[in-house]
Design a protein around this motif. Structure first.
Motif, PDB file in Angstrom:
ATOM      1  N   GLN A 112     -18.495 -22.523  55.479  1.00 14.33           N
ATOM      2  CA  GLN A 112     -17.435 -23.142  54.527  1.00 14.33           C
ATOM      3  C   GLN A 112     -19.212 -24.088  54.114  1.00 14.33           C
ATOM      4  OE1 GLN A 112     -14.390 -26.371  56.159  1.00 14.33           O
ATOM      5  NE2 GLN A 112     -13.351 -24.448  57.135  1.00 14.33           N
ATOM      6  N   GLN A 113     -20.653 -24.441  55.278  1.00 16.15           N
ATOM      7  CA  GLN A 113     -21.023 -24.587  54.151  1.00 16.15           C
ATOM      8  C   GLN A 113     -22.415 -23.881  53.110  1.00 16.15           C
ATOM      9  OE1 GLN A 113     -22.488 -28.474  53.850  1.00 16.15           O
ATOM     10  NE2 GLN A 113     -20.098 -29.152  54.827  1.00 16.15           N
ATOM     11  N   CYS A 116     -15.089 -18.912  57.878  1.00 17.25           N
ATOM     12  CA  CYS A 116     -14.586 -20.027  57.733  1.00 17.25           C
ATOM     13  C   CYS A 116     -14.487 -20.895  58.377  1.00 17.25           C
ATOM     14  CB  CYS A 116     -13.903 -19.392  56.567  1.00 17.25           C
ATOM     15  SG  CYS A 116     -14.194 -20.884  54.952  1.00 17.25           S
ATOM     16  N   LYS A 150     -20.225 -23.471  50.102  1.00 20.61           N
ATOM     17  CA  LYS A 150     -20.497 -24.198  48.721  1.00 20.61           C
ATOM     18  C   LYS A 150     -21.418 -24.042  48.032  1.00 20.61           C
ATOM     19  CE  LYS A 150     -18.036 -28.000  51.416  1.00 20.61           C
ATOM     20  NZ  LYS A 150     -17.607 -29.497  51.854  1.00 20.61           N
ATOM     21  N   CYS A 175     -15.369 -25.809  45.146  1.00 20.02           N
ATOM     22  CA  CYS A 175     -15.878 -24.615  44.904  1.00 20.02           C
ATOM     23  C   CYS A 175     -15.623 -23.730  43.277  1.00 20.02           C
ATOM     24  CB  CYS A 175     -15.720 -23.950  46.020  1.00 20.02           C
ATOM     25  SG  CYS A 175     -17.371 -24.580  46.913  1.00 20.02           S
ATOM     26  N   ASN A 221     -17.339 -24.500  59.737  1.00 17.87           N
ATOM     27  CA  ASN A 221     -17.973 -25.850  59.417  1.00 17.87           C
ATOM     28  C   ASN A 221     -19.088 -25.134  59.143  1.00 17.87           C
ATOM     29  OD1 ASN A 221     -16.620 -27.857  60.803  1.00 17.87           O
ATOM     30  ND2 ASN A 221     -17.274 -27.508  61.932  1.00 17.87           N
ATOM     31  N   SER A 265      -8.939 -26.394  49.069  1.00 22.38           N
ATOM     32  CA  SER A 265      -8.838 -27.993  49.695  1.00 22.38           C
ATOM     33  C   SER A 265      -8.828 -28.292  51.499  1.00 22.38           C
ATOM     34  CB  SER A 265      -7.968 -28.366  48.738  1.00 22.38           C
ATOM     35  OG  SER A 265      -8.177 -28.895  47.570  1.00 22.38           O
ATOM     36  N   SER A 266      -8.169 -27.364  51.174  1.00 22.84           N
ATOM     37  CA  SER A 266      -7.830 -27.178  53.068  1.00 22.84           C
ATOM     38  C   SER A 266      -8.768 -27.390  53.810  1.00 22.84           C
ATOM     39  CB  SER A 266      -6.365 -26.504  54.054  1.00 22.84           C
ATOM     40  OG  SER A 266      -6.667 -25.299  53.770  1.00 22.84           O
ATOM     41  N   VAL A 267      -9.443 -26.329  53.589  1.00 22.54           N
ATOM     42  CA  VAL A 267     -10.857 -26.257  54.352  1.00 22.54           C
ATOM     43  C   VAL A 267     -12.722 -27.042  53.394  1.00 22.54           C
ATOM     44  CG1 VAL A 267      -9.806 -24.445  55.174  1.00 22.54           C
ATOM     45  CG2 VAL A 267     -11.113 -23.979  53.065  1.00 22.54           C
ATOM     46  N   GLY A 268     -11.857 -27.868  52.899  1.00 23.57           N
ATOM     47  CA  GLY A 268     -13.072 -28.464  52.162  1.00 23.57           C
ATOM     48  C   GLY A 268     -13.928 -27.908  51.298  1.00 23.57           C
ATOM     49  N   LEU A 269     -13.046 -26.859  49.992  1.00 27.25           N
ATOM     50  CA  LEU A 269     -13.880 -26.565  49.204  1.00 27.25           C
ATOM     51  C   LEU A 269     -13.766 -26.308  48.042  1.00 27.25           C
ATOM     52  CD1 LEU A 269     -14.239 -22.956  51.366  1.00 27.25           C
ATOM     53  CD2 LEU A 269     -16.063 -24.402  51.191  1.00 27.25           C
ATOM     54  N   GLY A 270     -11.686 -27.406  47.418  1.00 24.91           N
ATOM     55  CA  GLY A 270     -12.121 -27.848  46.733  1.00 24.91           C
ATOM     56  C   GLY A 270     -12.803 -27.729  45.144  1.00 24.91           C
TER      57      GLY A 270
END
Length: 163
Positions: free
Chosen positions: A83-84, A78, A87, A125, A80, A118-123
């Motif tokens: 995480q993409q 999980c 998404k 989702c 970069n 949110s801490s891994v940029g998936l808020g």
């Protein structure tokens, strides 16, 4: 993005600077991942090969297609890229089971919270799909329809998938 496939010593002798640029290829890799997943699900290569031989067998080729919506994607790693990929899974309506070294403390499947997402940029989702943090690679593999692996190659990840 990484330099694990570059002879850094040889580059240095030639005066070539080698840099690690984490995350710079994450979007391109995640798009390729979904291109491959769709190709496998829709049996695009098989269809192409048959068409080149003058055969169109839509009935047989479409029998094994399951589609992506409401299926489960297993994501190993999980960072970069992972995480993409998650998404994009959300855009396809795929729930996600994820394992990553950052979740080594997890001992049973746990729904990802808004704070964790949110801490891994998936808020955003979690408004579309469920993301479940799994306790192991094996637990991800057992509970997904398709799995993708995005970990750095190093001694810690060597043989992670048993090869």
């Amino acid at each position: 993005a990484g330099y694990n496939n570059i002879d850094v010593a040889a580059a240095s002798k030639l005066g070539i600077a080698v840099c690690n640029c984490p995350g710079q290829n994450a979007m391109a890799v995640s798009e390729l991942v979904f291109g491959l997943i769709i190709s496998l699900d829709r049996r695009i290569q098989e269809s192409h090969d048959l068409l080149k031989r003058g055969i169109w067998d839509k009935v047989t080729l479409s029998k094994q297609q399951m589609g992506l919506y409401s299926s489960t994607l297993g994501v190993i790693g999980c960072g970069n890229i992972g995480q993409q990929v998650i998404k994009r899974a959300a855009a396809f309506g795929m729930n996600v089971n994820v394992w990553s070294r950052r979740y080594n403390h997890v001992t049973e499947p746990t729904k990802m919270t808004k704070e964790e997402a949110s801490s891994v940029g998936l808020g955003g989702c979690l408004d579309m799909i469920d993301i479940t943090i799994m306790p192991s690679v094996v637990s991800v593999a057992r509970k997904c329809n398709v799995m993708t692996i995005h970990v750095q190659p190093n001694e810690e990840t060597k043989h992670l998938i048993n090869f």
